[in-house]
Design a protein around this motif. Structure first.
Motif, PDB file in Angstrom:
ATOM      1  N   HIS A 243       0.807  -1.218   0.000  1.00 47.63           N
ATOM      2  CA  HIS A 243       0.000   0.000   0.000  1.00 47.63           C
ATOM      3  C   HIS A 243       0.842   1.270   0.000  1.00 47.63           C
ATOM      4  O   HIS A 243       1.772   1.400   0.780  1.00 47.63           O
ATOM      5  N   PHE A 247      -0.205   6.459  -5.514  1.00 46.90           N
ATOM      6  CA  PHE A 247       0.203   5.415  -6.449  1.00 46.90           C
ATOM      7  C   PHE A 247      -0.386   5.706  -7.817  1.00 46.90           C
ATOM      8  O   PHE A 247      -1.256   6.564  -7.953  1.00 46.90           O
ATOM      9  N   MET A 249      -2.346   4.489 -11.272  1.00 48.32           N
ATOM     10  CA  MET A 249      -3.304   3.468 -11.680  1.00 48.32           C
ATOM     11  C   MET A 249      -3.666   3.692 -13.147  1.00 48.32           C
ATOM     12  O   MET A 249      -3.856   4.820 -13.582  1.00 48.32           O
ATOM     13  N   GLU A 389      -3.871  -8.827  -4.731  1.00 49.87           N
ATOM     14  CA  GLU A 389      -4.672  -8.118  -5.740  1.00 49.87           C
ATOM     15  C   GLU A 389      -3.824  -7.142  -6.557  1.00 49.87           C
ATOM     16  O   GLU A 389      -3.152  -6.281  -6.004  1.00 49.87           O
ATOM     17  N   GLY A 393     -11.823  -4.583 -10.686  1.00 51.69           N
ATOM     18  CA  GLY A 393     -12.697  -4.027 -11.721  1.00 51.69           C
ATOM     19  C   GLY A 393     -14.096  -4.591 -11.627  1.00 51.69           C
ATOM     20  O   GLY A 393     -14.415  -5.350 -10.713  1.00 51.69           O
ATOM     21  N   GLY A 435      -9.088  -1.272 -12.728  1.00 47.52           N
ATOM     22  CA  GLY A 435      -7.920  -0.477 -12.369  1.00 47.52           C
ATOM     23  C   GLY A 435      -6.751  -1.402 -12.089  1.00 47.52           C
ATOM     24  O   GLY A 435      -6.892  -2.379 -11.358  1.00 47.52           O
ATOM     25  N   GLY A 437      -2.941  -1.335 -10.596  1.00 46.20           N
ATOM     26  CA  GLY A 437      -1.975  -0.531  -9.864  1.00 46.20           C
ATOM     27  C   GLY A 437      -0.588  -0.704 -10.457  1.00 46.20           C
ATOM     28  O   GLY A 437      -0.062  -1.813 -10.501  1.00 46.20           O
TER      29      GLY A 437
HETATM   30  O1  4AD Z   1      -9.559  -2.210  -6.467  1.00 44.03           O
HETATM   31  P1  4AD Z   1      -9.436  -0.728  -6.562  1.00 44.03           P
HETATM   32  O2  4AD Z   1      -9.716   0.064  -5.348  1.00 44.03           O
HETATM   33  O3  4AD Z   1     -10.351  -0.310  -7.780  1.00 44.03           O
HETATM   34  C1  4AD Z   1     -10.706   0.954  -8.140  1.00 44.03           C
HETATM   35  O4  4AD Z   1     -10.230   1.965  -7.696  1.00 44.03           O
HETATM   36  C2  4AD Z   1     -11.642   0.982  -9.310  1.00 44.03           C
HETATM   37  N1  4AD Z   1     -12.295   2.302  -9.324  1.00 44.03           N
HETATM   38  C3  4AD Z   1     -10.878   0.710 -10.570  1.00 44.03           C
HETATM   39  C4  4AD Z   1     -11.753   0.682 -11.795  1.00 44.03           C
HETATM   40  O5  4AD Z   1     -12.611  -0.165 -11.889  1.00 44.03           O
HETATM   41  N2  4AD Z   1     -11.561   1.607 -12.699  1.00 44.03           N
HETATM   42  O6  4AD Z   1      -7.950  -0.361  -7.044  1.00 44.03           O
HETATM   43  C5  4AD Z   1      -7.452  -0.862  -8.252  1.00 44.03           C
HETATM   44  C6  4AD Z   1      -6.018  -1.301  -8.096  1.00 44.03           C
HETATM   45  C7  4AD Z   1      -5.786  -2.395  -7.067  1.00 44.03           C
HETATM   46  O7  4AD Z   1      -6.078  -3.670  -7.593  1.00 44.03           O
HETATM   47  C8  4AD Z   1      -4.318  -2.215  -6.774  1.00 44.03           C
HETATM   48  O8  4AD Z   1      -3.507  -2.775  -7.782  1.00 44.03           O
HETATM   49  C9  4AD Z   1      -4.159  -0.720  -6.843  1.00 44.03           C
HETATM   50  O9  4AD Z   1      -5.217  -0.220  -7.627  1.00 44.03           O
HETATM   51  N3  4AD Z   1      -4.223  -0.116  -5.505  1.00 44.03           N
HETATM   52  C10 4AD Z   1      -3.158   0.299  -4.809  1.00 44.03           C
HETATM   53  N4  4AD Z   1      -1.846   0.269  -5.092  1.00 44.03           N
HETATM   54  C11 4AD Z   1      -0.992   0.778  -4.176  1.00 44.03           C
HETATM   55  N5  4AD Z   1      -1.386   1.317  -3.009  1.00 44.03           N
HETATM   56  C12 4AD Z   1      -2.694   1.377  -2.669  1.00 44.03           C
HETATM   57  N6  4AD Z   1      -3.068   1.951  -1.517  1.00 44.03           N
HETATM   58  C13 4AD Z   1      -3.645   0.854  -3.592  1.00 44.03           C
HETATM   59  N7  4AD Z   1      -4.996   0.759  -3.601  1.00 44.03           N
HETATM   60  C14 4AD Z   1      -5.320   0.173  -4.773  1.00 44.03           C
END
Ligand code: 4AD
Ligand code: MG
Length: 466
Positions: A243, A247, A249, A389, A393, A435, A437
């Motif tokens: 985390h 970051f 995305m 993860e 999506g 999304g 990361g």
């Molecule tokens: O699963 P998340 O929260 O999905 C979304 O934000 C959707 N709105 C995306 C979408 O459908 N367009 O975050 C997507 C990815 C995660 O799987 C992870 O790879 C990364 O973003 N991620 C982080 N990477 C680093 N530090 C964090 N705090 C992260 N939170 C999410």
């Protein structure tokens, strides 16, 4: 004297350059003095992992005079003749004819020694750590991936959309937002809750974006397939190796696309990224495989050659319950999976990427499409070994009545999302996105265990250097 070359160029063209005048500039990694009247200076300029060996003949007075100033970390311009090297370590070397010292580096205080330093130590000297083999290699891989992400989507006719960094919506609904305000502490004193923000710069509460998805949806519902790729911010207070508070995305959003299409694009993207590292970052990959993560190359090869496992959440829960593993957290339908569960699935059971789909609606955000069972949503989380993860999506809820239901259930005010609702009133279509990361992708492809090594300037609770 010809123009100065990057060291990677010298190696790429070494046959053509043999016997020719070549000049390079970079930073000294080591200097070794031999008894036979020569010194060997290993020069690195960041263009590739390998150093160029510079041979300095000490019987040349003007060069010999410079030698005391040449130590680890100092910066040089070297002009010389490229020759075949008699040594076994390298194919070519540069016989120096002229050296200019740009900047010395006092050996008594230069923080980078020739030995291997711990990543924890290197984080404390973040301004110098890109000069190490590992952080340099990570930077090159990250650069190539960033470009490859654009290539992947551009070749598929996705439009690149820049979504705002300052937003008024919290896409994930997790409340882990950073506030953006120009109010001073004295303006806040005795404030009456949200009303205080009427006096703020935008006249309402604003945040750093946690995701560009909702805005990407606007463009997908006008232009078809789009993607956004930029920094995102989350104030989740989790000090883990996965985390960051800031970051990057990449978020594609696809019109006329269901969850299957979403899964296909995600799998194709991951495979394309693995492929590009194999083909364009081979030297760095070999380094990571040797010094950072011995299972890396084999694991990535498997990712390329095998289809991704797709598993409904419900089935995953059953598998975990019957696994006979002594998990710290019990598994039951309706709860979020923990890191230990993800690791079991990706590392022990399937030994590759696993896409979990159809999660309970209660543990996912409001915008996900409700399945016919009314209990689950058309979500997908893609998990990979070592990281967990890497992609999140879903198919989006395109039906007005279902969306309004979801918003009511999740306590989301309709007024704030009028525009999002209108997209379902006027020409709504099935659409999906995800999304990825970037830092977790970099971790996956380089083997670095901590996400703080996957980004140049990590921001984590208590840490915002530079
Ligand atoms: O699963 P998340 O929260 O999905 C979304 O934000 C959707 N709105 C995306 C979408 O459908 N367009 O975050 C997507 C990815 C995660 O799987 C992870 O790879 C990364 O973003 N991620 C982080 N990477 C680093 N530090 C964090 N705090 C992260 N939170 C999410
Ligand atoms: Mg997620």
């Amino acid at each position: 004297m010809g123009k100065t070359l990057r060291i990677a160029q010298v190696f790429r063209q070494e046959r053509a350059l043999l016997g020719k005048a070549v000049s390079v500039q970079g930073w000294v990694r080591t200097r070794r003095d031999s008894k036979v009247g020569v010194s060997f200076v290993e020069l690195n300029d960041g263009s590739c992992l390998r150093n160029l060996q510079v041979v300095v003949a000490t019987d040349q007075p003007d060069l010999a005079l410079l030698l005391p100033r040449i130590s680890n970390g100092c910066s040089l311009l070297v002009e010389g003749t490229l020759t075949a090297s008699p040594g076994r370590e390298q194919s070519v070397e540069l016989l120096a004819t002229r050296i200019h010292v740009y900047g010395e580096a006092n050996p008594a205080t230069y923080p980078l020694q020739k030995k291997r330093h711990s990543f924890e130590y290197l984080r404390q000297i973040g301004h110098l750590r890109p000069r190490t083999n590992t952080l340099g290699a990570v930077a090159r891989v990250r650069n190539r991936l960033s470009f490859a992400i654009h290539q992947f989507f551009q070749e598929r006719e996705f439009l690149y959309i820049q979504t705002p960094i300052i937003t008024a919506s919290d896409c994930e609904g997790a409340g882990e937002v950073f506030r953006v305000t120009t109010l001073k502490p004295e303006d806040m004193a005795g404030g009456d809750g949200e009303n205080i923000y009427r006096k703020d710069f935008f006249g309402k509460p604003t945040y750093l974006t946690v995701s560009g998805q909702l805005q990407a949806e606007i463009y997908a519902l006008a232009l078809g397939n789009v993607y956004t790729f930029g920094p995102t911010f989350r104030s989740e207070n989790s000090n883990t190796s996965r985390h960051l508070a800031e970051f990057w995305m990449v978020e594609p959003e696809m019109a006329f696309c269901d969850l299957d299409g979403d899964l296909q694009t995600a799998e194709a993207l991951i495979k394309a990224m693995v492929q590009v590292v194999f083909s364009d970052c081979a030297e760095d990959l070999a380094f990571f495989n040797r010094f950072i993560e011995p299972s890396l190359a084999g694991e990535l090869q498997k990712t390329l050659s095998e289809p991704m496992e797709v598993l409904p959440y419900e089935e995953a829960v059953r598998i975990l319950q019957n696994s006979g593993e002594a998990f710290q957290f019990p598994v039951s339908w309706g709860s979020d999976l923990q890191a230990e569960h993800e690791r079991y699935l990706t590392e022990k059971l399937f030994k590759r990427a696993v896409a979990l789909i159809h999660f309970p609606r209660a543990i996912k955000p409001f915008y996900m499409r409700v399945n016919d069972d009314e209990q689950t949503v058309a979500a997908m989380d893609i998990l990979v070994p070592r990281i967990g993860e890497i992609i999140g999506g879903s198919q989006r809820e395109e039906r007005l009545d279902h969306l309004l239901d979801q918003m009511r259930l999740k306590g989301i005010g309709e007024e704030d999302y009028r525009w999002y609702i209108e997209l379902r009133q006027y020409g709504s279509v099935p659409h999906s996105g995800f999304g990825l990361g970037l830092e977790r992708l970099v971790q996956y492809l380089t083997g670095v265990g901590n996400i703080r090594e996957a980004i140049p300037f990590p921001r984590t609770p208590g840490h915002a250097d530079f």
